[in-house]
Design a protein around this motif. Structure first.
Motif, short mmCIF file in Angstrom:
data_model
loop_
_atom_site.label_atom_id
_atom_site.label_comp_id
_atom_site.label_asym_id
_atom_site.label_seq_id
_atom_site.Cartn_x
_atom_site.Cartn_y
_atom_site.Cartn_z
N UNK A 150 -3.62 -29.76 1.06
CA UNK A 150 -2.84 -30.88 0.54
C UNK A 150 -3.57 -32.18 0.88
N UNK A 151 -3.55 -33.11 -0.06
CA UNK A 151 -4.19 -34.41 0.18
C UNK A 151 -3.48 -35.49 -0.62
N UNK A 152 -3.44 -36.70 -0.05
CA UNK A 152 -2.75 -37.81 -0.75
C UNK A 152 -3.31 -37.96 -2.16
N UNK A 153 -4.64 -38.02 -2.27
CA UNK A 153 -5.26 -38.03 -3.59
C UNK A 153 -5.52 -36.57 -3.95
N UNK A 154 -4.68 -36.04 -4.85
CA UNK A 154 -4.63 -34.58 -5.06
C UNK A 154 -5.95 -34.00 -5.57
N UNK A 155 -6.72 -34.81 -6.34
CA UNK A 155 -7.98 -34.26 -6.91
C UNK A 155 -8.92 -33.76 -5.81
N UNK A 156 -8.88 -34.43 -4.65
CA UNK A 156 -9.77 -34.00 -3.56
C UNK A 156 -9.42 -32.58 -3.12
N UNK A 157 -8.11 -32.32 -2.99
CA UNK A 157 -7.67 -30.97 -2.60
C UNK A 157 -8.02 -29.97 -3.70
N UNK A 158 -7.87 -30.37 -4.96
CA UNK A 158 -8.19 -29.45 -6.08
C UNK A 158 -9.66 -29.08 -6.08
N UNK A 159 -10.51 -30.09 -5.90
CA UNK A 159 -11.96 -29.82 -5.90
C UNK A 159 -12.30 -28.84 -4.78
N UNK A 160 -11.71 -29.04 -3.61
CA UNK A 160 -12.01 -28.16 -2.48
C UNK A 160 -11.47 -26.75 -2.75
N UNK A 161 -10.26 -26.69 -3.31
CA UNK A 161 -9.65 -25.37 -3.59
C UNK A 161 -10.53 -24.56 -4.54
N UNK A 162 -11.14 -25.26 -5.50
CA UNK A 162 -12.01 -24.54 -6.45
C UNK A 162 -13.23 -23.94 -5.76
N UNK A 163 -13.64 -24.56 -4.64
CA UNK A 163 -14.87 -24.11 -3.96
C UNK A 163 -14.59 -23.03 -2.93
N UNK A 164 -13.32 -22.84 -2.55
CA UNK A 164 -13.02 -21.90 -1.45
C UNK A 164 -12.20 -20.72 -1.94
N UNK A 165 -12.65 -19.51 -1.69
CA UNK A 165 -11.90 -18.34 -2.16
C UNK A 165 -10.53 -18.25 -1.48
N UNK A 166 -9.51 -17.97 -2.27
CA UNK A 166 -8.16 -17.79 -1.72
C UNK A 166 -7.43 -19.09 -1.43
N UNK A 167 -8.05 -20.23 -1.78
CA UNK A 167 -7.42 -21.51 -1.47
C UNK A 167 -6.56 -21.99 -2.64
#
Ligand SMILES: NC(=O)c1ccc[n+]([C@@H]2O[C@H](COP(=O)([O-])OP(=O)(O)OC[C@H]3O[C@@H](n4cnc5c(N)ncnc54)[C@H](OP(=O)(O)O)[C@@H]3O)[C@@H](O)[C@H]2O)c1
Length: 268
Positions: free
Chosen positions: A31-48
């Motif tokens: 979770x992140x205040x600016x949601x795109x940051x969390x989305x970008x990271x989720x795409x890079x990490x399996x199971x996120x």
């Protein structure tokens, strides 16, 4: 051991630690205040998956709080009611400079188990350091926590009263060393080296010297002496650094960072 790991804040340090923790549990919530940051990271990490502060607070058994110290009161006030409703066991993990486990508990509104950790940026290249301590966290869970983050480099348990000092040295230190590397490279450029070569030589030399200190077991002063031939060029450089109070400046940098950590503790 951990089933659901959550990160509130996926900025520089939150995302670096999340990358280490990914794979250590079946599910990773971001979770992140600016949601795109969390989305970008989720795409890079399996199971996120992308989540919210409140969902993480309600679901995860290990909850990383990776926001700035000044933002911590707001985040913990937001999730406190969710934490209070939980019947199962969970652990809060803070990496905020200056904030004690006790402060986190007070802000979170309950005497919850808390791990306080202090990472540094070289964990992103698996050559960093994490110091940590825990309050009301069983020894086997602390061991599992250290194992979860072992790819960081070194992971070392430390009494809480020393975490601020470790933070000033190990957490802030990469900035000081990068300043030093940049300055050495400037010196090389002043002597005629192309910029890229000067930077590469400076970085490689600092890495190599650090490795010698770590692996040789010799005092850094003794290692310095081995480079200084009588009437040679190195001792002239050593003299220049001593005249400029280089060692005093390095000590002051750590002490200044430590003093700022103490101010953060008081909410300044
Ligand atoms: N950087 C280091 O070298 C280092 C070393 C040791 C410890 N730490 C600690 O690590 C923590 C994070 O520092 P950082 O360097 O990673 O800072 P950062 O890059 O600014 O990351 C903080 C993140 O928190 C997010 N955030 C702010 N308010 C939020 C909220 N209400 N809910 C969810 N997310 C929120 C920010 O979102 P936005 O994208 O909207 O700004 C940002 O992505 C700090 O407590 C710091 O003391 C850092």
């Amino acid at each position: 051991m951990f089933q659901k790991i959550g990160f509130i804040g996926t900025g520089a340090m939150g995302s670096a630690v999340a990358r280490l923790a990914a794979g250590g549990a079946p599910s990773l919530y971001l979770s992140n205040r600016t949601a795109e940051k969390a989305s970008r990271l989720a795409q890079a990490l399996p199971g996120a998956v992308v989540s919210s502060n409140q969902e993480i607070a309600g679901l995860c058994d290990l909850i990383f709080l990776a926001v700035k110290p000044q933002v911590m009161p707001q985040v913990l006030t937001e999730i406190a009611p969710v934490l209070a409703r939980r019947q199962d066991r969970f652990t809060l993990v803070t990496m905020a400079a200056g904030l004690t486990c006790e402060t986190i508990r007070q802000l979170a509104g309950g005497a919850y188990p808390v791990i306080r950790m202090m990472p540094n940026t070289p964990i992103t290249v698996h050559a960093g350091a994490i110091q940590y301590c825990g309050v009301d966290v069983p020894a086997e869970q602390l061991e599992a926590f250290a194992a979860l983050l072992q790819d960081a480099g070194t992971v070392d348990q430390l009494p809480e009263h020393l975490i601020d000092a470790a933070s000033a040295l190990s957490g802030c230190g990469p900035a000081f060393v990068c300043q030093f590397i940049e300055a050495l490279a400037d010196g090389g450029v002043a002597c005629g080296l192309p910029r890229q070569k000067a930077l590469a030589y400076a970085a490689q030399m600092v890495e190599g010297a650090a490795k010698m200190v770590r692996l040789s077991g010799q005092h850094p002063g003794a290692l310095k002496d081995t480079v200084c031939s009588p009437a040679g060029s190195t001792i002239q450089g050593v003299r220049a650094l001593e005249r400029a109070a280089f060692r005093g400046a390095a000590m002051d940098a750590v002490i200044a960072a430590y003093e700022k950590n103490l101010e953060l503790k008081e909410g300044k």
